[in-house]
Enzyme design. Sequence first.
Site, PDB file in Angstrom:
ATOM      1  CG  ASP A   1      38.292  39.738  44.814  1.00 55.10           C
ATOM      2  OD1 ASP A   1      38.598  39.577  43.822  1.00 55.10           O
ATOM      3  OD2 ASP A   1      38.287  38.928  45.630  1.00 55.10           O
ATOM      4  CB  ALA A   2      35.271  42.372  39.616  1.00 54.48           C
ATOM      5  CE  LYS A   3      39.260  36.108  42.641  1.00 53.00           C
ATOM      6  NZ  LYS A   3      38.509  36.880  43.674  1.00 53.00           N
ATOM      7  NE  ARG A   4      32.866  41.233  35.989  1.00 56.54           N
ATOM      8  CZ  ARG A   4      32.203  40.819  37.221  1.00 56.54           C
ATOM      9  NH1 ARG A   4      32.853  40.036  37.872  1.00 56.54           N
ATOM     10  NH2 ARG A   4      31.117  41.246  37.269  1.00 56.54           N
TER      11      ARG A   4
ATOM     12  CB  THR B   1      40.983  41.344  41.397  1.00 55.21           C
ATOM     13  OG1 THR B   1      39.395  40.994  41.313  1.00 55.21           O
ATOM     14  CG2 THR B   1      41.254  41.874  42.790  1.00 55.21           C
TER      15      THR B   1
END
Length: 275
Positions: free
Chosen positions: A94-97, A121
């Site tokens: 869950d890194a939202k890169r 993510t």
Amino acid sequence: MKIEHLIAEIRKKKSFLCVGLDTDLEKIPEHLLKEEDPIFAFNKAIIDATHEYCVAYKPNIAFYEAYGLPGWKSLERSMDYLNTNYPEVFTIADAKRGDIGNTSTRYAKAFFETMNFDSITIAPYMGKDSVEPFLEFEDRHTILLTLTSNEGAFDFQTKKLEGEELYKKVLKTSKTYKGSERLMYVVGATKATYLQEIREIIPDSFLLVPGVGAQGGSLQDVCKYGMTKNIGLLVNSSRGILYASTGSDFAQIAAVKAEEVQKEMEHELERYFQS
């Protein structure tokens, strides 16, 4: 991991539970702080206690980055432990890169190759050339932030652009990306009533659904509007499982809470496939 393996694991365990490993040194049981690596000690205990009730684990990368190099080492140890002992479990960074071109490729290599996650993510705001580099990796999955469970989601995601909500444009546009068959999508449980229209656009894609439990989302509504013939859901729970107890019994209580969710999911699966 191939999506077929994930579906098989869901059917085997009668669960589509994802446990969020949002490990916070300020919340874990005090006795673990004496360990050489408290974060890994906590994660290992939670994983060993809950793996039979869930099909995925989702470390939120911020909780590891916050502690600098030691945090990254704890994450790496946790991933090595998961991949060695429970390779059947789906893993989500869950890194939202999300960045363009070669930068996205480097992010993808970091999490898919170096850290050996099954998925990550991604924020889609920068568009096609920020997403497609992640989709080049076979048997890895990219999970686009689409309609999130937080209050600020209404700032942009539901605003209309040329007569259509932005999140719907994200869904439709992403289907044109090369490698789009490896896409999944984040849809918050607090937005469950939106799922019916979302399923009209992406009828078969897997959805990662946060927000059930502590944030007020309803598992029943998520299943009613979002489930497919291949289940198509990963429902995340973090705080309600991780921190159900702060005593020495934290892992056992986490297992109890995970089993409670699994039983609810088993009931929803039976209801869906008998209807």
